[in-house]
Enzyme design. Sequence first.
Site, PDB file in Angstrom:
ATOM      1  N   ARG A 115      -1.302 127.953  81.938  1.00  0.00           N
ATOM      2  CA  ARG A 115      -2.407 127.615  81.051  1.00  0.00           C
ATOM      3  C   ARG A 115      -3.060 126.190  81.686  1.00  0.00           C
ATOM      4  NH1 ARG A 115      -5.770 128.618  78.081  1.00  0.00           N
ATOM      5  NH2 ARG A 115      -3.949 130.123  77.530  1.00  0.00           N
ATOM      6  N   LYS A 150     -19.832 110.374  77.408  1.00  0.00           N
ATOM      7  CA  LYS A 150     -18.717 111.146  75.877  1.00  0.00           C
ATOM      8  C   LYS A 150     -18.164 112.199  76.889  1.00  0.00           C
ATOM      9  CE  LYS A 150     -22.796 109.598  72.904  1.00  0.00           C
ATOM     10  NZ  LYS A 150     -23.383 110.039  71.739  1.00  0.00           N
ATOM     11  N   LYS A 182     -27.292  98.065  75.253  1.00  0.00           N
ATOM     12  CA  LYS A 182     -27.568  98.609  74.568  1.00  0.00           C
ATOM     13  C   LYS A 182     -28.326  97.861  73.983  1.00  0.00           C
ATOM     14  CE  LYS A 182     -26.480 103.042  75.152  1.00  0.00           C
ATOM     15  NZ  LYS A 182     -25.459 104.629  74.504  1.00  0.00           N
ATOM     16  N   GLU A 217     -31.535  99.598  76.931  1.00  0.00           N
ATOM     17  CA  GLU A 217     -32.391 100.767  75.998  1.00  0.00           C
ATOM     18  C   GLU A 217     -33.124  99.894  74.939  1.00  0.00           C
ATOM     19  OE1 GLU A 217     -29.159 103.255  73.637  1.00  0.00           O
ATOM     20  OE2 GLU A 217     -29.462 100.959  72.649  1.00  0.00           O
ATOM     21  N   ASP A 238     -34.740 104.920  72.519  1.00  0.00           N
ATOM     22  CA  ASP A 238     -33.409 105.998  71.614  1.00  0.00           C
ATOM     23  C   ASP A 238     -33.481 106.588  70.481  1.00  0.00           C
ATOM     24  OD1 ASP A 238     -30.871 106.366  71.545  1.00  0.00           O
ATOM     25  OD2 ASP A 238     -30.411 105.156  70.455  1.00  0.00           O
TER      26      ASP A 238
END
Length: 309
Positions: A115, A150, A182, A217, A238
């Site tokens: 598994r 992510k 950012k 960004e 962005d």
Amino acid sequence: MNAVVPVLKETPTRTLSQLPRAAVEEILQRAFAEDAPYGDVTSQVLLPADARATAWLVAREPGIFSGGEVFRAAMVMQDPDARVEQLVADGATFKAGDRLMNVTGLARAVLTGERIALNLTQRMSAIATQTAEYAALIADTGARVTDTRKTTPGLRILERYAVRCGGGHNHRFSLSDAVLAKDNHLAVLTGGDHGKLTAALAGVRAQLPHTVHFEVEVDSIEQIEPVLAAGVDTIMLDNFSNAELVQGVALVNGRALVEASGNVNLSTIAGIARTGVDIISVGALTHSVRALDLGLDIAVDLQGSVELP
């Protein structure tokens, strides 16, 4: 995820950096501590201790393989004497029904490792397959597709490797690797006053060693010149429309790398690449991929062991 073999049949052979063995073993140790903290009770009560098994990792659908070393290490961790053979190279295309890996060892060990080995190779191969779909759509442009942070906590090193298996590239590995300012960073840094942007970023630039990459960004055309004036290495546009990306690339005019992010999917990436950007970052490569359907087909050899009733 769509069947991809017709699109990817010309996928070239890639030179892939190896996964660090210590990192793979650490991930597997955590996985087995969760899955079999006190052993595999089912295998222990059903199978003789000396029963051996040969098993094949088999594809139920087409894709790009990734995770051969992970499969091998999972099996060897349960049976150090297991013989494991990789039949399809990482980064190579396979079709439904293909055998990808082979293992021969103690049956209890193979079934205990099954598994964990499947979970990881299914996910890694899914990421490689999806990345290859994205990469194929922009292969005739100068842009490269990259991953993001992510990723699944604890599995980033495997998932980034899978992106490379699919012909993609990696963004920064962690928050420690580069400066990426950012919108929220800029809001705090300038107090919301865009007139302070150049001076504030130039002050940051002055603090950085020459080896540290500096990316910023922006979410509007008006921010591009003030950011470039601070001497950044990469500017991230962005959620720009394609028309705005064309305008942004023209404004940058080679003074920095241009990255596009936001609203990137299989139907939009080709148009984004044609705007002239250098990098297209895609969170979907890792954050929402569907596991590829791989299975373990097993045969047990009881010769010379205790007979089952």
